[in-house]
Scaffold this motif. Sequence first.
Motif, PDB file in Angstrom:
ATOM      1  N   THR A   1       0.841  -1.205   0.000  1.00  0.00           N
ATOM      2  CA  THR A   1       0.000   0.000   0.000  1.00  0.00           C
ATOM      3  C   THR A   1       0.873   1.250   0.000  1.00  0.00           C
ATOM      4  O   THR A   1       0.632   2.198  -0.751  1.00  0.00           O
ATOM      5  N   ILE A   2       1.906   1.237   0.842  1.00  0.00           N
ATOM      6  CA  ILE A   2       2.831   2.373   0.900  1.00  0.00           C
ATOM      7  C   ILE A   2       3.555   2.537  -0.429  1.00  0.00           C
ATOM      8  O   ILE A   2       3.692   3.652  -0.950  1.00  0.00           O
ATOM      9  N   ALA A   3       4.033   1.427  -0.997  1.00  0.00           N
ATOM     10  CA  ALA A   3       4.755   1.485  -2.276  1.00  0.00           C
ATOM     11  C   ALA A   3       3.865   2.042  -3.382  1.00  0.00           C
ATOM     12  O   ALA A   3       4.309   2.869  -4.201  1.00  0.00           O
ATOM     13  N   TRP A   4       2.606   1.617  -3.402  1.00  0.00           N
ATOM     14  CA  TRP A   4       1.663   2.087  -4.430  1.00  0.00           C
ATOM     15  C   TRP A   4       1.428   3.591  -4.307  1.00  0.00           C
ATOM     16  O   TRP A   4       1.442   4.322  -5.302  1.00  0.00           O
ATOM     17  N   ARG A   5       1.237   4.069  -3.068  1.00  0.00           N
ATOM     18  CA  ARG A   5       1.010   5.494  -2.866  1.00  0.00           C
ATOM     19  C   ARG A   5       2.245   6.311  -3.233  1.00  0.00           C
ATOM     20  O   ARG A   5       2.142   7.395  -3.814  1.00  0.00           O
ATOM     21  N   LEU A   6       3.431   5.809  -2.877  1.00  0.00           N
ATOM     22  CA  LEU A   6       4.662   6.509  -3.230  1.00  0.00           C
ATOM     23  C   LEU A   6       4.849   6.563  -4.749  1.00  0.00           C
ATOM     24  O   LEU A   6       5.275   7.585  -5.291  1.00  0.00           O
ATOM     25  N   ALA A   7       4.542   5.465  -5.424  1.00  0.00           N
ATOM     26  CA  ALA A   7       4.675   5.444  -6.882  1.00  0.00           C
ATOM     27  C   ALA A   7       3.758   6.471  -7.530  1.00  0.00           C
ATOM     28  O   ALA A   7       4.150   7.163  -8.485  1.00  0.00           O
TER      29      ALA A   7
END
Length: 207
Positions: free
Chosen positions: A148-154
């Motif tokens: 979830t964090i990786a998706w938001r950062l991307a």
Amino acid sequence: MAKLNIAPTKSNLLAVKEQLAVSTEGYDLLEQKREILVMELMRIVEQVKLLENKVDKCINTAYPALKAMLMTVGGDRVERIAHGISYAFEITKRPAAIAGISFTTIDVNLPKRQLFSSFRGTFADSDEVMTDFFELLTLLTKMAGIRTIAWRLALEVKKTQRRVNALDKTVIPQSKETVKYIESVLEERERDNVFVMKSLKKRQGEK
């Protein structure tokens, strides 16, 4: 790059120069932000890779153990054991902040693992299988949160990159071209004014 469609006046020149300065500063700040976000995203991606390796290892242990258990005691008994076991868990949202970006991720709160062997018709092998799958569930919940964090950062990297490109490819070049155009027009006017003044002085001197 086409210039802005504005009148070549001194006031407009000052306004465009101010806009250019703000845009240049904004570009530098956004570029720094993009670099920080990319570094954070790469760090998160490395964490995802490590978790994926752990998940793969756990799967390679848990599913063969379940298969062996099914072959040993039969599917009906395994199903009865499964119906007699219950774990409650809850999914909660929590705020997170990375590189100055605030967003929401998820946490899965798992209960303490219990052992059921020697009661309800279960046995040690079933506890071993449950132990393996409980570990797998734990890893998968961690994976859900970190992805979830990786998706938001991307998404934030993509949005920041669009802004950087807009400033670099459109706003800043357009402002520079406009400044150059207005300065050239004003310089030409200044030369014309000087020529006119010299001509007037020369005529006055001849009288």
